[in-house]
Design a protein around this motif. Structure first.
Motif, PDB file in Angstrom:
ATOM      1  N   UNK A 193       0.770  -1.187   0.049  1.00 23.49           N
ATOM      2  CA  UNK A 193      -0.099   0.004  -0.104  1.00 23.49           C
ATOM      3  C   UNK A 193       0.718   1.162  -0.187  1.00 23.49           C
ATOM      4  N   UNK A 194       2.115   1.106  -0.719  1.00 21.46           N
ATOM      5  CA  UNK A 194       2.712   2.305  -1.039  1.00 21.46           C
ATOM      6  C   UNK A 194       3.992   2.499  -0.043  1.00 21.46           C
ATOM      7  N   UNK A 195       3.815   1.748   1.135  1.00 23.78           N
ATOM      8  CA  UNK A 195       4.808   1.868   2.270  1.00 23.78           C
ATOM      9  C   UNK A 195       5.865   0.709   2.136  1.00 23.78           C
ATOM     10  N   UNK A 196       7.095   1.221   2.358  1.00 26.98           N
ATOM     11  CA  UNK A 196       8.212   0.208   2.205  1.00 26.98           C
ATOM     12  C   UNK A 196       8.201  -0.963   3.477  1.00 26.98           C
ATOM     13  N   UNK A 239      -5.238   5.249   5.838  1.00 25.20           N
ATOM     14  CA  UNK A 239      -5.689   3.999   5.127  1.00 25.20           C
ATOM     15  C   UNK A 239      -7.111   3.632   5.770  1.00 25.20           C
ATOM     16  N   UNK A 240      -7.830   4.486   6.405  1.00 28.40           N
ATOM     17  CA  UNK A 240      -9.420   4.213   6.504  1.00 28.40           C
ATOM     18  C   UNK A 240      -9.222   2.959   7.610  1.00 28.40           C
ATOM     19  N   UNK A 241     -10.199   1.960   7.366  1.00 23.30           N
ATOM     20  CA  UNK A 241     -10.632   0.944   8.582  1.00 23.30           C
ATOM     21  C   UNK A 241      -9.227   0.144   8.680  1.00 23.30           C
ATOM     22  N   UNK A 242      -7.965   0.075   7.965  1.00 19.96           N
ATOM     23  CA  UNK A 242      -6.769  -0.532   8.302  1.00 19.96           C
ATOM     24  C   UNK A 242      -6.017   0.273   9.187  1.00 19.96           C
ATOM     25  N   UNK A 243      -6.447   1.447   8.995  1.00 22.96           N
ATOM     26  CA  UNK A 243      -5.592   2.327  10.252  1.00 22.96           C
ATOM     27  C   UNK A 243      -6.043   2.122  11.476  1.00 22.96           C
ATOM     28  N   UNK A 244      -7.397   1.967  11.764  1.00 22.98           N
ATOM     29  CA  UNK A 244      -8.248   2.055  12.887  1.00 22.98           C
ATOM     30  C   UNK A 244      -7.680   0.701  13.852  1.00 22.98           C
ATOM     31  N   UNK A 245      -6.847  -0.147  13.008  1.00 28.00           N
ATOM     32  CA  UNK A 245      -6.196  -1.372  13.918  1.00 28.00           C
ATOM     33  C   UNK A 245      -5.027  -1.118  14.421  1.00 28.00           C
TER      34      UNK A 245
END
Length: 249
Positions: free
Chosen positions: A52-55, A122-128
């Motif tokens: 998702x764009x991050x190394x 990253x929306x819902x992914x970030x919430x975790x």
């Protein structure tokens, strides 16, 4: 025309196990793979993967191994010591979005504001995602981890920070109590023991002083943990040989 015989799934799994064991026993092949890793590291091969764009500072082969572990064991929490650019945290959160789970806990002594902003986008992914900005062995850091996981021991721990023998051994001893039966304690970059001293990237660690030497010392005192050799047999390229430890109880 003769019809092609299809394997049953059981037959195919047995073929895979036999083939992986044969590959692991092929010392010539393993040496060639190690030589590729050593030479490719001069070009920072392990830095080339992103999610998702991050190394992700790890080999795709090792990330797929972690995916397999997560699928099988379904941890409710994953504790990653050493966040770097955050790609691995997003990878784990993506898997939990599909498979279920509570939190990805990232611990790092260096966590710039722009990293926190990117991981929060990253929306819902970030919430975790839960970030702990602090040294892995500080009492306050360990207390924060405990406050998140509580009494749960469906926890995977991944150690990937400062790679000296002493520091990694202290991390192993500090974090193994979080890992319950059937779950994994993963120690990264154990390959340092198997490769020549890195002249292109000088470090405080090297042969004789690295994560693998720490793992070997740890296992002397913790027989409840074992190296997952069947998993490792499949990984011709890996930065974590003898680093996938499963709690057998």
């Amino acid at each position: 025309m003769t019809a092609k015989k299809m394997f049953t799934r059981e037959e195919f799994e047995e073929l895979r196990r036999e083939s992986a064991a044969g590959m692991a026993a092929d010392q010539g092949l393993r040496q060639k793979a190690l030589e590729v890793l050593v030479e490719a590291d001069k070009h920072r091969w392990i830095h080339q993967t992103t999610w998702l764009g991050e190394p992700i500072l790890n080999l795709p082969q090792d990330m797929f191994a972690l995916q397999e572990i997560i699928y099988r064991t379904r941890p409710k929490y994953i504790v990653e010591i050493g966040v770097a650019w955050g790609g691995a945290m997003l990878f784990f959160s993506t898997l939990m979005e599909i498979l279920g789970g509570e939190k990805i806990i990232g611990v790092d002594i260096y966590m710039p504001p722009d990293l926190k902003e990117r991981l929060a986008s990253h929306g819902r992914l970030s919430q975790r995602l839960e970030l702990i900005n602090g040294a892995s062995l500080d009492a306050s850091t360990l207390d924060k981890v405990r406050s998140i996981v509580g009494e749960c021991r469906e926890v995977m721990v991944i150690l990937d920070s400062y790679h000296t023998h002493e520091h990694v051994l202290n991390e192993l001893n500090a974090y193994f109590p979080f890992v319950g039966k059937g779950q994994y304690l993963v120690c990264c970059d154990t390959i340092v023991e198997d490769i020549p001293e890195q002249e292109h990237r000088t470090r405080e660690w090297g042969p004789g002083n690295n994560p693998k030497t720490a793992v070997l010392e740890f296992l002397k005192h913790h027989p409840e943990f074992q190296v997952d050799h069947p998993l490792e047999n499949k990984l011709l390229f890996t930065c974590n040989p003898s680093g996938y430890l499963v709690h057998k109880g």
